[in-house]
Design an enzyme around this catalytic site. Structure first.
Site, PDB file in Angstrom:
ATOM      1  N   PRO A 173       0.847  -1.177   0.091  1.00 26.36           N
ATOM      2  CA  PRO A 173       0.048   0.180   0.084  1.00 26.36           C
ATOM      3  C   PRO A 173       0.849   1.287  -0.084  1.00 26.36           C
ATOM      4  O   PRO A 173       1.763   1.334   0.818  1.00 26.36           O
ATOM      5  CB  PRO A 173      -0.679  -0.166   1.335  1.00 26.36           C
ATOM      6  CG  PRO A 173      -0.330  -1.138   1.980  1.00 26.36           C
ATOM      7  CD  PRO A 173       0.775  -1.735   1.475  1.00 26.36           C
ATOM      8  N   GLU A 174       0.396   2.288  -0.687  1.00 20.34           N
ATOM      9  CA  GLU A 174       0.920   3.430  -0.668  1.00 20.34           C
ATOM     10  C   GLU A 174      -0.112   4.565  -0.021  1.00 20.34           C
ATOM     11  O   GLU A 174      -0.880   4.082   0.339  1.00 20.34           O
ATOM     12  CB  GLU A 174       1.247   3.811  -2.364  1.00 20.34           C
ATOM     13  CG  GLU A 174       2.296   2.961  -3.034  1.00 20.34           C
ATOM     14  CD  GLU A 174       2.449   3.098  -4.456  1.00 20.34           C
ATOM     15  OE1 GLU A 174       2.471   4.304  -4.782  1.00 20.34           O
ATOM     16  OE2 GLU A 174       2.649   2.216  -5.245  1.00 20.34           O
ATOM     17  N   HIS A 180      -2.238 -16.382   7.323  1.00 20.44           N
ATOM     18  CA  HIS A 180      -1.569 -15.363   7.344  1.00 20.44           C
ATOM     19  C   HIS A 180      -1.968 -14.174   8.455  1.00 20.44           C
ATOM     20  O   HIS A 180      -1.396 -13.156   8.420  1.00 20.44           O
ATOM     21  CB  HIS A 180      -1.694 -14.551   5.953  1.00 20.44           C
ATOM     22  CG  HIS A 180      -1.191 -15.310   4.681  1.00 20.44           C
ATOM     23  ND1 HIS A 180       0.129 -15.846   4.928  1.00 20.44           N
ATOM     24  CD2 HIS A 180      -1.604 -15.996   3.578  1.00 20.44           C
ATOM     25  CE1 HIS A 180       0.318 -16.662   3.744  1.00 20.44           C
ATOM     26  NE2 HIS A 180      -0.707 -16.495   3.086  1.00 20.44           N
ATOM     27  N   ARG A 194       3.938 -11.975   3.521  1.00 12.79           N
ATOM     28  CA  ARG A 194       5.330 -11.910   3.545  1.00 12.79           C
ATOM     29  C   ARG A 194       6.063 -11.490   4.766  1.00 12.79           C
ATOM     30  O   ARG A 194       7.009 -11.515   4.907  1.00 12.79           O
ATOM     31  CB  ARG A 194       5.896 -11.132   2.270  1.00 12.79           C
ATOM     32  CG  ARG A 194       5.342 -11.382   0.882  1.00 12.79           C
ATOM     33  CD  ARG A 194       5.778 -10.668  -0.146  1.00 12.79           C
ATOM     34  NE  ARG A 194       7.342 -10.659  -0.621  1.00 12.79           N
ATOM     35  CZ  ARG A 194       7.810  -9.887  -1.501  1.00 12.79           C
ATOM     36  NH1 ARG A 194       7.039  -9.154  -2.259  1.00 12.79           N
ATOM     37  NH2 ARG A 194       9.312  -9.912  -1.558  1.00 12.79           N
ATOM     38  N   ARG A 245      17.882  18.740  -2.988  1.00 15.49           N
ATOM     39  CA  ARG A 245      18.132  17.515  -2.904  1.00 15.49           C
ATOM     40  C   ARG A 245      18.123  16.799  -4.292  1.00 15.49           C
ATOM     41  O   ARG A 245      18.032  15.627  -4.709  1.00 15.49           O
ATOM     42  CB  ARG A 245      17.089  16.723  -2.084  1.00 15.49           C
ATOM     43  CG  ARG A 245      17.285  17.067  -0.695  1.00 15.49           C
ATOM     44  CD  ARG A 245      16.694  16.078   0.253  1.00 15.49           C
ATOM     45  NE  ARG A 245      17.107  14.796   0.089  1.00 15.49           N
ATOM     46  CZ  ARG A 245      16.280  13.815   0.779  1.00 15.49           C
ATOM     47  NH1 ARG A 245      15.394  14.084   1.291  1.00 15.49           N
ATOM     48  NH2 ARG A 245      16.704  12.551   0.639  1.00 15.49           N
TER      49      ARG A 245
END
Length: 278
Positions: free
Chosen positions: A2-3, A94, A113, A153
């Site tokens: 997820p973002e 899971h 994972r 940057r």
DNA sequence: CAAAGAACCTGGCGGC
DNA sequence: TGCCGCCAGGTTCTTT
């Protein structure tokens, strides 16, 4: 996984379901998810605390609990936070942690994972790392701030910089590739060399994309689910991500995949050209 | 210092 | 059907 849009969707839905409820019981099935403190203390501290509000910064989700406790969650690649009624819970290998609420709702943390992490912080404690997150793309980013960041940057390639959470926070691989495509910028462009026009276009593309991502319930390529266990719908509207070999919507070129910063990078070689430096 | 690679894990997919 | 290699919405640490 997820973002920013996916975490924001979870935050909004979860807050409606659990705000004001008290956590009655916690079980940690797989302790590897707990980053701090030790599992025993984590459980002991969190039981019988009321959930007051949910916050998000970048891809981090924070449950603010009574007594100034904060439960910080990062889903990494395959974490899923869902909420079910206790009696409709189905077994899953899971499922690693669950929180039973007074309402008989259960907040479940699944993670195929096992990369995800949770931290429980008390008054005065800070997470090393979260405080060096850059401005949140949804709540705190402004064009001025973005331009200042690029100036200070911008020595690196734009794709790498946008993925760097200490620059600005919330973007991941999908939304970076999509925003570069929509603003017609090659991922390898040196960030500070973008023209003023391109900086504006990129900024606007990112903002717009995040809004659409949230509106469409997030992007489910594989594992992402909302708190009801449903997939998002934004994956259907992606233009380049995961579309190697397909024709670009310009009609002329074929979408390519390259590796940049260790991440699969999708782009249209016709629409996203490196600026001519000669 | 920018960039690449490895590590942390499990599973799906395509090719043979 | 089985095995193999590749790939995966992230982050962090090490090496070049």
């Amino acid at each position: 996984m997820p973002e920013l849009p996916e975490v924001e969707v979870i935050r909004r839905e979860m807050e409606l379901l659990v705000k004001g409820k008290t956590i009655r019981e916690v079980e940690v099935i797989f302790p590897g998810i707990i980053g701090y403190p030790e599992t025993e203390k984590f459980v002991q501290l969190i039981e019988n605390k009321r959930i007051e509000k949910l916050f998000r910064q970048g891809k981090y989700l924070a449950f603010h609990l009574q007594d100034d406790l904060r439960l910080i969650v990062h889903l990494r690649m395959t974490g899923v936070l869902a909420c079910f009624k206790k009696d409709s819970l189905v077994p899953s290998k899971h499922l690693h942690i669950w929180f039973l609420l007074e309402s008989d709702d259960v907040i479940c943390y699944f993670d195929q994972r096992k990369f995800g992490r949770m931290w429980l912080l008390q008054t005065g404690e800070e997470l090393t790392g979260i405080d060096c997150l850059g401005p949140d793309w949804w709540n705190d980013a402004t064009l001025e701030l973005f331009k200042e960041g690029l100036a200070s940057r911008g020595k690196t390639r734009i794709k790498t910089l946008l993925l760097d959470q200490s620059f600005f926070s919330g973007l991941g691989n999908i939304y970076v590739d999509e925003s570069l495509y929509r603003s017609r910028i090659h991922p390898a462009t040196i960030a500070r060399e973008l023209s003023e026009g391109k900086k504006l276009e990129l900024y606007q593309s990112i903002k717009e994309l995040l809004q659409k991502g949230i509106e469409h319930g997030g992007t489910s390529i594989r594992n992402y689910r909302n708190v009801y266990g449903e997939t998002g719908r934004f994956q259907n509207r992606l233009k380049v991500y995961g579309r190697k070999g397909e024709r670009c919507s310009c009609g002329e070129h074929v979408i390519q995949r390259m590796v940049m910063g260790g991440r699969g990078t999708y782009y249209c070689p016709g629409c996203q050209k490196l600026e001519d430096i000669f």
